[in-house]
Design a protein around this motif. Sequence first.
Motif, PDB file in Angstrom:
ATOM      1  N   ALA A   1     -43.409   3.828 -29.667  1.00 22.93           N
ATOM      2  CA  ALA A   1     -43.530   2.778 -28.499  1.00 22.93           C
ATOM      3  C   ALA A   1     -42.764   3.415 -27.414  1.00 22.93           C
ATOM      4  N   ILE A   2     -43.182   3.507 -26.583  1.00 22.76           N
ATOM      5  CA  ILE A   2     -42.825   4.248 -25.258  1.00 22.76           C
ATOM      6  C   ILE A   2     -43.138   3.217 -24.104  1.00 22.76           C
ATOM      7  N   ASN A   3     -41.865   3.318 -23.613  1.00 21.27           N
ATOM      8  CA  ASN A   3     -41.521   1.968 -22.651  1.00 21.27           C
ATOM      9  C   ASN A   3     -40.279   2.740 -21.910  1.00 21.27           C
ATOM     10  N   LYS A   4     -39.989   2.546 -20.707  1.00 21.36           N
ATOM     11  CA  LYS A   4     -38.916   3.474 -19.479  1.00 21.36           C
ATOM     12  C   LYS A   4     -37.944   1.906 -19.629  1.00 21.36           C
ATOM     13  N   ASP A   5     -37.205   0.882 -20.685  1.00 17.97           N
ATOM     14  CA  ASP A   5     -37.174  -0.181 -20.358  1.00 17.97           C
ATOM     15  C   ASP A   5     -36.659   0.180 -22.159  1.00 17.97           C
TER      16      ASP A   5
ATOM     17  N   PRO B   1     -38.471  -5.597 -26.119  1.00 18.35           N
ATOM     18  CA  PRO B   1     -38.321  -6.234 -27.782  1.00 18.35           C
ATOM     19  C   PRO B   1     -39.214  -5.105 -28.241  1.00 18.35           C
ATOM     20  N   ILE B   2     -40.070  -3.846 -28.417  1.00 17.82           N
ATOM     21  CA  ILE B   2     -41.504  -3.803 -29.127  1.00 17.82           C
ATOM     22  C   ILE B   2     -40.054  -2.360 -30.167  1.00 17.82           C
ATOM     23  N   PHE B   3     -39.099  -1.658 -28.937  1.00 12.93           N
ATOM     24  CA  PHE B   3     -38.652  -1.244 -29.924  1.00 12.93           C
ATOM     25  C   PHE B   3     -38.285  -1.596 -30.793  1.00 12.93           C
ATOM     26  N   GLN B   4     -37.610  -3.299 -31.436  1.00 11.07           N
ATOM     27  CA  GLN B   4     -37.513  -3.730 -32.673  1.00 11.07           C
ATOM     28  C   GLN B   4     -38.007  -2.988 -34.064  1.00 11.07           C
ATOM     29  N   ILE B   5     -39.037  -3.501 -33.832  1.00  9.65           N
ATOM     30  CA  ILE B   5     -39.951  -3.076 -34.857  1.00  9.65           C
ATOM     31  C   ILE B   5     -40.661  -2.002 -34.992  1.00  9.65           C
ATOM     32  N   ALA B   6     -40.676  -1.329 -33.656  1.00 12.82           N
ATOM     33  CA  ALA B   6     -41.294   0.680 -33.439  1.00 12.82           C
ATOM     34  C   ALA B   6     -40.409   1.740 -34.594  1.00 12.82           C
ATOM     35  N   ASP B   7     -41.066   2.030 -35.274  1.00 14.36           N
ATOM     36  CA  ASP B   7     -41.093   2.964 -36.159  1.00 14.36           C
ATOM     37  C   ASP B   7     -40.560   4.284 -35.876  1.00 14.36           C
ATOM     38  N   TYR B   8     -40.854   5.067 -34.196  1.00 15.51           N
ATOM     39  CA  TYR B   8     -40.325   5.737 -33.675  1.00 15.51           C
ATOM     40  C   TYR B   8     -40.573   5.005 -31.661  1.00 15.51           C
ATOM     41  N   GLY B   9     -39.733   5.822 -30.931  1.00 17.98           N
ATOM     42  CA  GLY B   9     -39.039   4.817 -29.407  1.00 17.98           C
ATOM     43  C   GLY B   9     -38.939   6.261 -28.958  1.00 17.98           C
ATOM     44  N   ILE B  10     -39.831   5.838 -27.523  1.00 18.29           N
ATOM     45  CA  ILE B  10     -39.408   6.955 -26.893  1.00 18.29           C
ATOM     46  C   ILE B  10     -39.008   6.461 -25.381  1.00 18.29           C
ATOM     47  N   VAL B  11     -38.015   6.612 -25.276  1.00 19.84           N
ATOM     48  CA  VAL B  11     -37.624   5.710 -24.055  1.00 19.84           C
ATOM     49  C   VAL B  11     -37.763   6.290 -22.879  1.00 19.84           C
ATOM     50  N   GLY B  12     -39.287   6.489 -21.980  1.00 22.18           N
ATOM     51  CA  GLY B  12     -39.104   7.021 -20.981  1.00 22.18           C
ATOM     52  C   GLY B  12     -40.798   6.304 -20.073  1.00 22.18           C
ATOM     53  N   ASP B  13     -40.584   7.230 -19.182  1.00 23.08           N
ATOM     54  CA  ASP B  13     -41.708   6.469 -18.408  1.00 23.08           C
ATOM     55  C   ASP B  13     -43.147   7.432 -18.962  1.00 23.08           C
ATOM     56  N   LEU B  14     -43.811   6.333 -19.000  1.00 21.13           N
ATOM     57  CA  LEU B  14     -44.844   6.781 -19.893  1.00 21.13           C
ATOM     58  C   LEU B  14     -45.816   7.590 -18.939  1.00 21.13           C
ATOM     59  N   PHE B  15     -46.134   7.773 -17.833  1.00 22.00           N
ATOM     60  CA  PHE B  15     -46.352   8.600 -16.442  1.00 22.00           C
ATOM     61  C   PHE B  15     -46.973   9.897 -17.754  1.00 22.00           C
TER      62      PHE B  15
END
Length: 190
Positions: free
Chosen positions: A156-160, A164-178
């Motif tokens: 998951a790549i999301n700035k927020d 909720p996507i982070f609850q099921i993601a194996d890997y998460g990147i908190v950041g601006d997708l751009f």
Amino acid sequence: MTSKRGSNKKKKQSSQSDNTIPVNSQTTQQTSQTTPNDNNNKNKKNYYNKIKRAFRVLVVSTNTTRPDLLQAQRIVSGGRGLKNGDNFKLLYHLADTIGNCAVGATRAAVDDGFVPNDMQVGQTGKVVAPELYIACGVSGAIQHLAGMKDSKVIVAINKDKEAPIFQIADYGIVGDLFEVVPKLTEELKK
């Protein structure tokens, strides 16, 4: 590579923050030792190398022919966070770099006219279960999760950071997708 998703939901929620890697340490708390520091290019390089190694097993070609969503083993999907249909080109470039990778979208992106209906993943779209699912700018609405939750590896790549996507993601990147998607695409090309 093993999945951290399991039947024990409390364990999943507590381990979620261990897999969330912020891109900009100024906008969120650090949750991993591999967090890139804007002032330290060595940390950034190590960060993207770690992600690249995680994908290396699944990235096998640079074929630009995209498979159908239902048969795809790799899917890059975009949501309302892409802001408009023209920005889906970022996902097409990433999918081409990964190779043999389909591009999907959330219902919100389809409803907003960013992409056609046949790209919709979710309860009222296509239900998929690829080896790799990369969600870019996808908040994780329950309707979308119902269509992709059986994916083997979810990134998951999301700035927020509360999405909720982070609850099921194996890997998460908190950041601006751009910022993240073009950097990830370039790193995967190396």
